[in-house]
Design an enzyme around this catalytic site. Structure first.
Site, PDB file in Angstrom:
ATOM      1  N   GLU A  80      41.199  -9.936 151.298  1.00 56.52           N
ATOM      2  CA  GLU A  80      42.590  -9.546 151.469  1.00 56.52           C
ATOM      3  C   GLU A  80      43.075  -8.649 150.336  1.00 56.52           C
ATOM      4  O   GLU A  80      43.779  -7.671 150.567  1.00 56.52           O
ATOM      5  CB  GLU A  80      43.455 -10.812 151.542  1.00 56.52           C
ATOM      6  CG  GLU A  80      44.819 -10.563 152.130  1.00 56.52           C
ATOM      7  CD  GLU A  80      45.728 -11.774 151.961  1.00 56.52           C
ATOM      8  OE1 GLU A  80      45.235 -12.853 151.591  1.00 56.52           O
ATOM      9  OE2 GLU A  80      46.930 -11.614 152.193  1.00 56.52           O
ATOM     10  N   ASP A  81      42.694  -8.954 149.104  1.00 55.29           N
ATOM     11  CA  ASP A  81      43.298  -8.273 147.950  1.00 55.29           C
ATOM     12  C   ASP A  81      42.466  -7.148 147.355  1.00 55.29           C
ATOM     13  O   ASP A  81      43.012  -6.268 146.687  1.00 55.29           O
ATOM     14  CB  ASP A  81      43.591  -9.282 146.821  1.00 55.29           C
ATOM     15  CG  ASP A  81      44.665 -10.270 147.208  1.00 55.29           C
ATOM     16  OD1 ASP A  81      45.265 -10.092 148.291  1.00 55.29           O
ATOM     17  OD2 ASP A  81      44.889 -11.220 146.450  1.00 55.29           O
TER      18      ASP A  81
END
Ligand code: MN
Length: 659
Positions: A80-81
């Protein structure tokens, strides 16, 4: 509550303590991968980002989860990051870890469209991810827990939003999964941000009373400890600190001030085995006076979230009230960790670890308890419509409890949708069995009436009332349904006693609701006055020389006498499947409000009715006629019984059929 950071060595140490053969190499590799991927990121607090996945992984290790779960916790924010691809995770750590990371990522990705749908959509997403692999939700909980522990560095607006979401979504899910320890911490952390003033007020009050309360608990703990030792029962006794949010909820629910809730002391006894639990309960009740109606056996009847314990409330010296929970070590672990504890057993079983005696049974138990998750999966394929899906999940899993009161102010907790009948059974089985209706906030209602939080219910009973099959449709709680079923079963094996009932005669058209064996075109059928059979009772027909059939209950005391006078006996069956519009006639002494009472009684049962008319038969006697749509014979019987109980009603009978 611990916020300082752990190290990867500490994670390995905890994981090894829980499972000596844990794949240390894979965990270290996941740590290095995550540390590298997040190396340029910092949290709002200014600390390196990697602290967050490390803390989540530490929680997972503490729960005794496997290496794949610990790896996935370390890697949960990587995709996600940091823009790393899932394929890369799969290549490095295998499909198992990749699927877990994907599941956690999917939960975080959801961005609710409207505020209204937010809760439902979130719950849906989370449950779908959960049905895939239960480890996903456990990792998500660990993620959430650390975010909540470090919420103070975010803006006030974000703090509120995240805390609100935790109270609305994550804490209830943790509760349903039996993860009490995490649920309690999440709630208290969120409470502080969602209701800052109430939180501050409550914590100050608790701090003021802390010393006094602790010495009180200590005193009673020691008393019980001595008594258990005297009786050679091996057990640990803990004083329970209730968490803030639950105290506050209880204040609201019971509408009582802080002192009254907080002054109730709480002890927990953890025994070696189940027998120890019941032995301890006996000792507790010798030592202190139990308060009637507060002994609960969740060992024999576990809660839906797998929780097991014995509960009792006792009155000790000087009127001190103590709530006591008693459970064995395994139950205690499950009460605190819920599904994670179950998974840890199952995980160990699957990998064939030694030292798990009775592992197969544990595994079977686990599968059984997860059946509700499988149900969700079925709905997912059956129900394409998202709203339907959410609704069914809400009803079956997230139905909130409602809190109703007895006239004396005792709180009765019921699931949403529960009826007056459920309430009656919740109060006492004996009351449920003879319940004819209730007075809800002063207004008379039927047993079908659906209750709401805050209702005050007075149960109305009648000695000649008894459970019928149609009650199973009215009762929502399993307690009520079990008791009704038990009653019906017993009545089917034990002959029915002679109930004193008003005279009921069913007209010639009774043919439509019964089947007659062996007689074609009987001139007339009537119901015997001596035993007054009602639809559903076991009966026999006696054919007279003039071909009139009289129907008696099979246990009627007159049967022996009749047998000599009649031409023959015939078999009579009530048709149970009658689902029809049926004409009913009621005869009663006329009085003010009679017609209204009859109509109210019928509509209070939720029965559809039409064409209601009233006329005078003679100076005193009124006749009320109407059509009722009955679902089955029990519904009809129930309806007749209710009408018969109305003041001044003389008789009720069935008119024409199938109109
Ligand atoms: Mn995270």
């Amino acid at each position: 509550m611990k916020t300082d950071s752990h190290t990867i060595d500490e994670i390995i140490e905890v994981a090894k303590k829980k499972n000596a053969n844990v794949n240390e190499e894979l965990i270290r590799k996941a740590y290095l991968f995550a540390a590298d991927a997040h190396k340029d990121e910092f949290r709002a607090s200014g600390e390196p980002f990697i602290i967050h996945p490390i803390e989540a992984a530490y929680t997972i290790a503490e729960l005794g989860m496997d290496a794949a779960s610990i790896c996935a916790a370390l890697l949960h924010d990587v995709v996600e990051d940091t823009g790393k691809k899932l394929a890369e995770i799969e290549k490095e750590f295998g499909k198992d870890v990749a699927l877990l990371v994907d599941g956690v990522t999917k939960i975080s990705e959801i961005k609710p469209k409207s505020k209204d749908m937010a809760e439902a959509e979130n719950i849906r997403k989370i449950l779908l991810a959960t049905t895939h692999d239960i480890r996903v939700i456990i990792i998500k909980m660990a993620d959430k827990l650390h975010n909540m522990r470090t919420l103070s560095s975010l803006s006030e607006k974000r703090q509120f939003e995240i805390a609100r979401e935790t109270l609305d979504i994550y804490a209830p899910i943790a509760y349903r999964l039996g993860m009490e320890k995490i649920k309690a911490e999440l709630e208290d952390l969120a409470f502080k941000y969602v209701y800052p003033e109430t939180y501050k007020d409550l914590s100050e009050k608790i701090n003021q009373k802390k010393g006094e309360r602790e010495s009180e608990i200590d005193h009673f703990r020691k008393m019980l400890d001595d008594k258990l030792k005297e009786n050679k029962i091996e057990a640990k006794i803990k004083g329970r600190a209730k968490h803030l949010y639950s105290i506050w909820k209880k204040m609201i629910r019971k509408n009582r001030p802080f002192e009254e809730i907080y002054d109730v002391l709480a002890l927990r006894v953890v025994t070696k085995d189940v027998k120890g639990c019941y032995d301890t309960l006996g000792i507790v009740h010798q030592l202190w006076k139990p308060i009637p109606g507060h002994i609960k056996d969740y060992i024999a009847m576990p809660k839906a979230n797998m929780y097991q314990s014995l509960h009792t409330i006792v009155m000790a010296e000087e009127g001190t009230i103590i709530e006591i929970q008693i459970r064995d070590e395994e139950m205690d672990k499950i009460a605190e960790e819920g599904i994670a504890a179950h998974w840890a057993y199952k995980g160990a079983t699957h990998k064939g670890h030694p030292g798990q005696s009775g592992a197969a049974t544990q595994s079977e138990k686990f599968d059984k308890k997860l059946s509700w998750l499988r149900q969700i999966q079925d709905w997912q394929t059956e129900e394409k419509d998202a709203k339907n899906f959410v609704d069914s999940v809400r009803v079956d899993l997230f139905q909130d409890e409602i809190y109703c009161f007895t006239p004396k102010g005792d709180v009765i907790e019921l699931p949403k949708g529960a009826t007056v009948l459920d309430f009656a059974y919740a109060v006492h089985t004996g009351i449920g069995d003879i319940c004819t209706g209730g007075r809800v906030n002063g207004t008379f209602t039927s047993i079908r009436h659906i209750l709401r939080t805050g209702d005050v219910i007075e149960i109305i009973t009648a000695k000649n009332q008894h459970p019928t099959r149609s009650w199973l449709k009215i009762a929502k709680t399993s307690k009520a349904r079990n008791k009704i079923r038990k009653y019906i079963q017993e009545m089917e094996t034990i002959p029915v006693g002679h109930m004193k009932e008003k005279h009921v005669e069913i007209s010639e058209d009774v043919k439509s609701i019964i089947e007659i064996d062996g007689v074609k075109k009987p001139k007339m059928i009537k119901l015997a006055k001596c035993c007054t059979p009602l639809p559903g009772d076991p009966v026999l027909g006696f054919v007279s020389r003039t071909d009139i059939i009289t129907v008696h209950k099979i246990d009627c005391k007159n049967i022996d006498k009749i047998t000599a006078e009649v031409k023959k006996k015939v078999k009579i069956n009530w048709r149970g499947d009658v689902s029809t519009k049926m004409q009913l006639k009621v005869e009663a002494n006329d009085r003010v409000g009679l017609f209204a009472d009859i109509l109210n009684t019928i509509s209070a049962t939720g029965t559809n009715m039409s064409e209601a008319k009233a006329k005078m038969v003679n100076k005193e006697l009124a006749q009320v006629t109407f059509y009722a749509e009955v679902d089955d014979i029990d519904h009809l019987k129930d309806l007749i019984e209710r009408i018969k109980r109305i003041q001044s009603v003389k008789r009720v009978y069935i008119g024409r059929m199938g109109m």
